[in-house]
Design a protein around this motif. Structure first.
Motif, PDB file in Angstrom:
ATOM      1  N   GLU A 152       0.832  -1.205   0.000  1.00 31.65           N
ATOM      2  CA  GLU A 152       0.000   0.000   0.000  1.00 31.65           C
ATOM      3  C   GLU A 152       0.872   1.262   0.000  1.00 31.65           C
ATOM      4  N   ARG A 211       2.553   1.727  -3.345  1.00 31.76           N
ATOM      5  CA  ARG A 211       1.649   2.282  -4.346  1.00 31.76           C
ATOM      6  C   ARG A 211       1.517   3.797  -4.197  1.00 31.76           C
ATOM      7  N   THR A 269       4.789   5.501  -5.196  1.00 32.66           N
ATOM      8  CA  THR A 269       4.993   5.335  -6.643  1.00 32.66           C
ATOM      9  C   THR A 269       4.048   6.239  -7.429  1.00 32.66           C
ATOM     10  N   LEU A 315       3.596   0.235 -10.663  1.00 36.40           N
ATOM     11  CA  LEU A 315       2.145   0.336 -10.484  1.00 36.40           C
ATOM     12  C   LEU A 315       1.408  -0.836 -11.137  1.00 36.40           C
ATOM     13  N   VAL A 354       0.766  -4.386  -5.923  1.00 33.85           N
ATOM     14  CA  VAL A 354       0.697  -2.929  -5.819  1.00 33.85           C
ATOM     15  C   VAL A 354      -0.623  -2.428  -6.389  1.00 33.85           C
ATOM     16  N   ALA A 355      -0.984  -2.932  -7.553  1.00 36.02           N
ATOM     17  CA  ALA A 355      -2.206  -2.481  -8.224  1.00 36.02           C
ATOM     18  C   ALA A 355      -3.458  -2.801  -7.422  1.00 36.02           C
ATOM     19  N   SER A 367      -3.557  -3.191  -4.045  1.00 35.23           N
ATOM     20  CA  SER A 367      -3.455  -2.824  -2.636  1.00 35.23           C
ATOM     21  C   SER A 367      -4.612  -1.911  -2.254  1.00 35.23           C
TER      22      SER A 367
END
Length: 393
Positions: free
Chosen positions: A239, A242, A245, A381, A386-387, A389
């Motif tokens: 999280e 993300r 980023t 990403l 990550v996407a 989260s």
């Protein structure tokens, strides 16, 4: 009239003769001299003549008045000293100066900007940051105070303000032009908003007024984790990855390199959203070119963008392992050459075993030494964890 001192040696008392006939002395029983002649002995004359011996009433009054005057002067001095001290403290806590209103015309429109200092929240090589309250609006702001000793330093400060203002405006325009995301996402800018600045020419100080982020910087966040012995879970790590980023990607897709990604420059809002700050080393890529110019030299686009990712990887490793990937607590006396060689020649340390393989691999990709092979913000990403989260950003 002469007065004589007498001793009643039976009662062991001193008395003074007070009558003209010299027969009565001031014993406790009021005896006459004849009644107690065997009990008293004349010692000496203690007052020969009382006339002219007392101080005139005018002198006594003058002394009294003088004493009161001295006391009054002392009270006034103490009162003035207290007033000066309070005024000095108030001046330290309140800034009354010209505040920049028009970000597009930095030397045109000003107004008085009064703020009350609340506390110091950070100190770095280039200045001290305070939490303050704008008196008129009651808005809480962060103010970075910078001391400058030369026109060159003053111009460097102006340049930082100008770059930060330009970066924020570029991101605002870019966010408003997006149509494939929600309105709330378009409105959120992962950069601390610059609210203005002012210069105190007399004292050689410059002040940058910024949006205040309630949960402090990432350095404090990491330290809090260390102090409590808490380790970040994989879910929380992805999280945070993300959010940061997204902030870096906002810059990179608009041709902006932050240049100084470190825990102190990543701030957390009240709801723990990430905002980037301190754009003193920020650079803008040349339009239509694959390089940026800085201090007379040219740097490849991939190298400059990848430098932000490298710094991000170092930051994440520190957060998760609670140590640096290339150094430990015993390396405080390494020379600059030894530090350089270790970063260039050695691989980063391993993250603790309880972290997932995918998280470890992602951070390793951020720390690849070849800038051309290092993962980009856009690619980060797209990493599944990550996407997906859970975040509101």
């Amino acid at each position: 009239m002469n007065e004589y001192k007498w001793l009643n040696y039976k009662k062991k008392e001193y008395s003074v003769l007070i009558s003209n006939d010299r027969k009565t002395y001031t014993g406790k029983d009021g005896h006459t001299l004849e009644e107690d002649k065997n009990a008293t002995v004349q010692l000496e004359v203690i007052i020969e003549e009382d006339e002219g011996k007392s101080l005139p009433i005018g002198i006594i009054v003058g002394i009294a008045v003088g004493a009161w005057a001295i006391v009054a002067v002392i009270i006034i001095i103490i009162t003035v000293a207290i007033f000066i001290i309070k005024k000095k403290k108030a001046s330290e806590n309140t800034l009354e100066t010209n505040f920049l209103l028009d970000r597009h015309a930095p030397d045109v429109i000003y107004q008085t900007f009064d703020v009350e200092k609340i506390k110091k929240i950070g100190k770095g090589a280039f200045g001290t940051v305070y939490k303050m309250k704008e008196i008129k609006s009651q808005r809480i702001v962060a103010i970075k105070k910078v001391d400058y000793d030369s026109d060159e330093e003053k111009q460097r400060f102006r340049k930082e303000v100008s770059v930060m203002r330009d970066v924020y405006q570029i991101l605002q325009q870019a966010a408003s032009s997006l149509t494939n995301i929600s309105a709330s996402q378009r409105q959120f800018i992962h950069v601390v908003e610059p609210l203005g600045y002012f210069l105190n020419e007399d004292e050689g100080k410059a002040y940058l007024v910024l949006e205040y982020c309630e949960n402090g910087d990432f350095r404090k966040y990491i330290q809090k984790m260390k102090d409590s012995g808490t380790e970040i879970s994989d879910a929380k790590a992805f999280e945070l990855i993300r959010q940061i980023t997204l902030a870096l990607n906002q810059l990179h897709v608009n041709g902006i390199i932050h240049g100084d990604i470190k825990p102190e420059n990543i701030l957390l809002t009240l709801d723990f959203k990430v905002k980037l700050s301190d754009f003193g080393l920020t650079r803008k890529l040349q339009e239509g070119k694959e390089y940026t110019t800085n201090h007379g030299g040219t740097t490849k686009r991939m190298q400059t963008i990848a430098a932000d990712i490298w710094s991000f990887g170092i930051l994440l490793f520190e957060l998760l392992a609670q140590k640096h990937p290339f150094f430990n607590s015993n390396d405080i006396e390494l020379s600059p050459l030894e530090i350089y060689n270790r970063i260039i020649d050695e691989e980063p340390a391993e993250l603790p075993d309880h972290y997932s393989k995918n998280l470890k691999n992602l951070i390793k990709q951020m720390l690849i030494k070849d800038a051309a092979r290092r993962i980009t913000a856009g690619a980060i990403l797209e990493v599944h964890e990550v996407a997906t989260s859970e975040t509101n950003n």
